[in-house]
Design an enzyme around this catalytic site. Structure first.
Site, PDB file in Angstrom:
ATOM      1  N   ASP A 108      -6.510   4.122  18.822  1.00 20.80           N
ATOM      2  CA  ASP A 108      -7.558   3.832  17.835  1.00 20.80           C
ATOM      3  C   ASP A 108      -7.172   4.378  16.466  1.00 20.80           C
ATOM      4  O   ASP A 108      -7.273   3.685  15.446  1.00 20.80           O
ATOM      5  CB  ASP A 108      -8.869   4.450  18.322  1.00 20.80           C
TER       6      ASP A 108
ATOM      7  N   HIS B  89     -10.313  -5.078  15.610  1.00 19.78           N
ATOM      8  CA  HIS B  89      -9.911  -3.673  15.793  1.00 19.78           C
ATOM      9  C   HIS B  89      -9.777  -3.311  17.270  1.00 19.78           C
ATOM     10  O   HIS B  89      -8.699  -2.854  17.692  1.00 19.78           O
ATOM     11  CB  HIS B  89     -10.901  -2.747  15.088  1.00 19.78           C
TER      12      HIS B  89
ATOM     13  N   ASP C   1      23.891  10.278  10.593  1.00 18.49           N
ATOM     14  CA  ASP C   1      22.643  11.042  10.542  1.00 18.49           C
ATOM     15  C   ASP C   1      21.401  10.158  10.563  1.00 18.49           C
ATOM     16  O   ASP C   1      20.286  10.672  10.663  1.00 18.49           O
ATOM     17  CB  ASP C   1      22.608  11.906   9.266  1.00 18.49           C
TER      18      ASP C   1
ATOM     19  N   GLU D 273     -20.972   3.050  20.196  1.00 18.55           N
ATOM     20  CA  GLU D 273     -21.105   3.734  18.903  1.00 18.55           C
ATOM     21  C   GLU D 273     -21.671   2.824  17.824  1.00 18.55           C
ATOM     22  O   GLU D 273     -22.481   3.267  16.996  1.00 18.55           O
ATOM     23  CB  GLU D 273     -19.729   4.264  18.483  1.00 18.55           C
ATOM     24  N   ASP D 274     -21.269   1.544  17.822  1.00 20.19           N
ATOM     25  CA  ASP D 274     -21.585   0.667  16.692  1.00 20.19           C
ATOM     26  C   ASP D 274     -22.506  -0.500  17.025  1.00 20.19           C
ATOM     27  O   ASP D 274     -22.837  -1.290  16.129  1.00 20.19           O
ATOM     28  CB  ASP D 274     -20.284   0.104  16.097  1.00 20.19           C
TER      29      ASP D 274
ATOM     30  N   HIS E  29     -14.494   0.337  23.374  1.00 15.46           N
ATOM     31  CA  HIS E  29     -14.591   1.732  22.929  1.00 15.46           C
ATOM     32  C   HIS E  29     -15.540   1.938  21.744  1.00 15.46           C
ATOM     33  O   HIS E  29     -16.033   3.049  21.531  1.00 15.46           O
ATOM     34  CB  HIS E  29     -13.203   2.296  22.603  1.00 15.46           C
TER      35      HIS E  29
END
Length: 729
Positions: free
Chosen positions: A191, A102, A309, A130-131, A126
């Site tokens: 992200d 990720h 178009d 957090e993890d 990043h």
């Protein structure tokens, strides 16, 4: 941007669809091969490479980064990957891939947009704070304060600590961080894009919830930061989740168009290349297929779609001047649709976007839209603030820093306004709902102040919004405005390019009107007004009561032409005027007409009426011409020696507290005795006062009118004008 998509709703061929390309064939740069995240995952599981050697897992990131920054120092990327891989080792995504895939995919997205090394370093890290057990202090010690700030900016707040408020407070924290460094939001957008690409493994209800937040918050932010490459893909991914039937229909339209044997866009592109080659203008002409949401919008607007178009033509040149050269050649050698021309080079959009827009018509009636820009403009149009590299690096001062909203990409005007009002949002729910409303206003206008400055406002903004944008809470004292030199109510909707002058009262006790909330479009204005009303409940209740009373009076007011017995009873008896006016009929009673209230030295005319009396009008009164045409006997009249007079004056003003007291005090200081007064219910923040006054000397009338005009909030004072009488049937 290449990253493996495991999302079942990611735009791609549908079962049973026609095989082959979905979009029209167009000359385009050679695309990089798609990246196999599973291979990257295997590389990550093997552990980091030998010291000082770049790991294979970040080779695609390095290639993309070097394409934009050939001389970049890659050592921070190597060290960031080593830390991220070791920290996330053993963690897996719901899709079954190692978690490190990720941050790698997010970093690749940013690298392909041209982000500089610091942003990519922070992107790799990043999710570590957090993890994993990595701390912000560790990040700062190893990579510096800039990277630590970016990582902190995108780190979510814990639900354990914030409960249901975690998501809105996380976005508030992120926006505040973005106010100091826009690269925070760049990382968040990349992200979210990768998460949306792989959202197919989530439960449908969670897919829908994430898609709605993406639609309401992230996509508008991508638009404001000019990152069109992310915005368009996010729009298509959200479209597929929230509107699967419309998405399938749009896909079918695109597939059918791709199967056509003819391609009007390609034909016009070839014609353009010939025109520009003969004009000796080096240019690249490309076909830009519309993305799914764009095709859907065009189909809803135009109904049946034609080949032209499904895309637009993009002309890329090297110099700004060449853009206008291309425009001239196309308008000369082809059939231009002049109404479609827009110059976003001379006047860039608020999100840094620059291009010339035009359109040309084919013989069969199809209209082809054309975008003309330089290669650098194209880079910024696709990547927005990401394409600026490090926007905080020292740079030469601009020659003409006229408009801070456009020359400072690190703190766009819309972001400054957002940061201002978010501080006043009383709670997370209010912030969250107001943020979505604010971001839903996706067009901006620029209005000019009379001091030479500018105000950036959302489309649909009014003078109320301009007042709070310029003065903050001091705008409570605003009593009116001039727009393009003409008096305007505070509810007036401003247009791009208007010049607005805000009229401010001097009373420190000035208060906003509850009615302003109906005309306030910006969160800054609404929150400031609501906060004042909440802090002053007594005044707010009085305003509500006054407004209700005015509505009640208006509802019970007699219709035009119907006498009001109550009003007639309140009218004072007319004073004798024989001492002021001399007539050719000695002894006749003289009355000054109430319709025009003549005073010395007005030119006057007299007419005989029932009972032998003489009524005196101002010569320009409409009643004079009517009576002459009707054969009414005219009587010679002239002013006598007496100087006192009675006159009716009309004052037009903006609504503000204490206005009536200030106005009557000013009149008293000029020696005027008020005989009667009428104040009409306010409409659109304007109020009309009618006063009948007596003056000891008619010569003092001009001074009285000047004194009334000088009262704050009063913008016009005039003699009462006779109203035309309805014709009898």
């Amino acid at each position: 941007m290449s990253a493996e998509a495991t999302n079942s709703v990611t735009p791609g061929p549908m079962p049973g669809a026609v095989s082959g390309p979905v979009t029209p064939t167009a000359p385009r740069r050679k695309a990089r091969p798609r990246i196999d995240l599973r291979r990257l995952g295997r590389a990550a599981l093997l552990g980091p490479a030998a010291r000082d050697r770049l790991p294979d897992a970040i080779s695609h990131v390095v290639d993309a980064h070097r394409a934009h920054h050939p001389d970049a120092d890659l050592e921070p990327l190597r060290r960031a990957y080593v830390l991220a891989e070791s920290s996330h080792r053993g963690q897996m995504r719901k899709s079954g891939e190692p978690y490190i895939t990720h941050p790698l995919a997010v970093t690749l997205i940013l690298a392909e947009l041209g982000a500089e090394t610091t942003t990519l370093t922070a992107s790799l890290l990043h999710d570590t704070v957090e993890d994993t057990d990595v701390t912000l202090d560790q990040v700062r010690d190893q990579f510096g304060e800039e990277v630590r700030y970016l990582v902190d900016g995108v780190t979510k707040l814990e639900k354990v600590d914030y409960g249901a408020a975690a998501e809105p407070e996380t976005f508030r924290k992120m926006l505040v961080a973005t106010g100091n460094d826009v690269r925070v939001m760049s990382i968040k957008l990349a992200d979210r894009l990768h998460n949306m690409r792989t959202l197919g493994v989530m439960r449908p209800e969670k897919q829908e919830r994430i898609a709605k937040v993406t639609r309401d918050v992230l996509i508008p932010l991508a638009e404001r930061l000019g990152v069109q490459a992310l915005k368009t893909e996010l729009e298509d991914l959200v479209f597929a989740i929230l509107h699967p039937e419309e998405y399938a229909h749009t896909r079918e339209l695109i597939v059918r168009n791709a199967a056509r044997s003819d391609d009007p866009l390609a034909e016009v592109a070839d014609e353009m290349r010939t025109v520009l080659r003969e004009a000796d203008i080096p240019a690249e002409v490309l076909i830009r297929p519309r993305h799914f949401v764009s095709v859907h919008r065009v189909s809803r607007k135009r109904g049946r779609l034609r080949g032209s178009d499904f895309g637009r033509l993009l002309v890329l040149v090297h110099e700004d001047a060449d853009c206008y050269g291309v425009l001239g050649e196309l308008h000369t050698c082809m059939t231009p649709v002049v109404s479609e021309f827009k110059d976003f080079i001379a006047v860039p959009k608020f999100n840094l976007y620059q291009s010339l827009h035009t359109a040309v018509a084919r013989e069969d009636g199809q209209v082809v839209e054309v975008l003309i820009r330089t290669h650098q403009m194209h880079k910024v149009a696709e990547a927005g603030v990401v394409a600026l590299g490090n926007p905080y690096a020292p740079a030469p001062a601009p020659d003409d820093p006229a408009d801070g909203e456009r020359v400072d990409p690190t703190r766009p005007g819309w972001l400054s306004r957002l940061l201002d009002w978010q501080e006043a949002a009383p709670d997370p729910d209010h912030f969250w709902s107001t943020l979505r409303e604010d971001l839903a206003q996706d067009r901006e206008i620029t209005v000019f102040r009379t001091d030479g400055g500018t105000l950036g406002l959302p489309e649909g903004a009014t003078c109320v919004d301009a007042a709070y944008a310029q003065y903050g809470e001091d705008a409570h004292a605003c009593i009116g405005a001039r727009v393009n030199g003409r008096l305007a109510t505070l509810s007036t909707v401003l247009r791009d390019g208007d010049t607005v002058q805000l009229l401010m009262g001097q009373d420190p006790a000035s208060e906003p009107s509850r009615e302003w909330l109906e005309h306030a479009h910006t969160p800054a204005a609404r929150i400031a007004i609501q906060r004042w009303l909440a802090a002053h409940p007594a005044q707010a209740e009085a305003q509500r009561t006054d407004a209700q009373d005015a509505q009640d009076r208006a509802a019970h007011r007699p219709a035009a032409g119907v006498p009001d017995p109550d009003a007639a009873a309140e009218q004072p008896a007319a004073r004798p005027a024989a001492g002021n006016v001399l007539t050719d009929r000695p002894g006749a009673a003289v009355r000054l007409a109430r319709c025009c209230t003549p005073v010395p030295p007005d030119e006057i005319a007299g007419f005989a009426v029932r009972g032998g009396a003489v009524t005196v009008h101002r010569a320009e009164c409409a009643a004079v011409a009517r009576m002459r045409d009707g054969g009414r006997a005219e009587v010679g009249v002239r002013w006598g020696e007496a100087t006192e007079c009675r006159v009716t004056l009309v004052a037009e003003s903006f609504v503000r507290p204490h206005l009536l007291a200030d106005l009557t005090e000013a009149m008293a200081l000029e020696g005027a005795e008020i005989v009667s007064a009428t104040v009409e219910p306010p409409t659109q923040q304007q109020v009309r006062h009618t006063y009948t006054v007596e003056l000891p000397d008619a010569a003092r009338l001009p001074a009285l009118m000047r004194a009334m005009r000088n009262v704050a909030g009063v913008y016009d004072v005039s003699r009462a004008q006779p109203q035309p009488q309805p014709q009898g049937g």
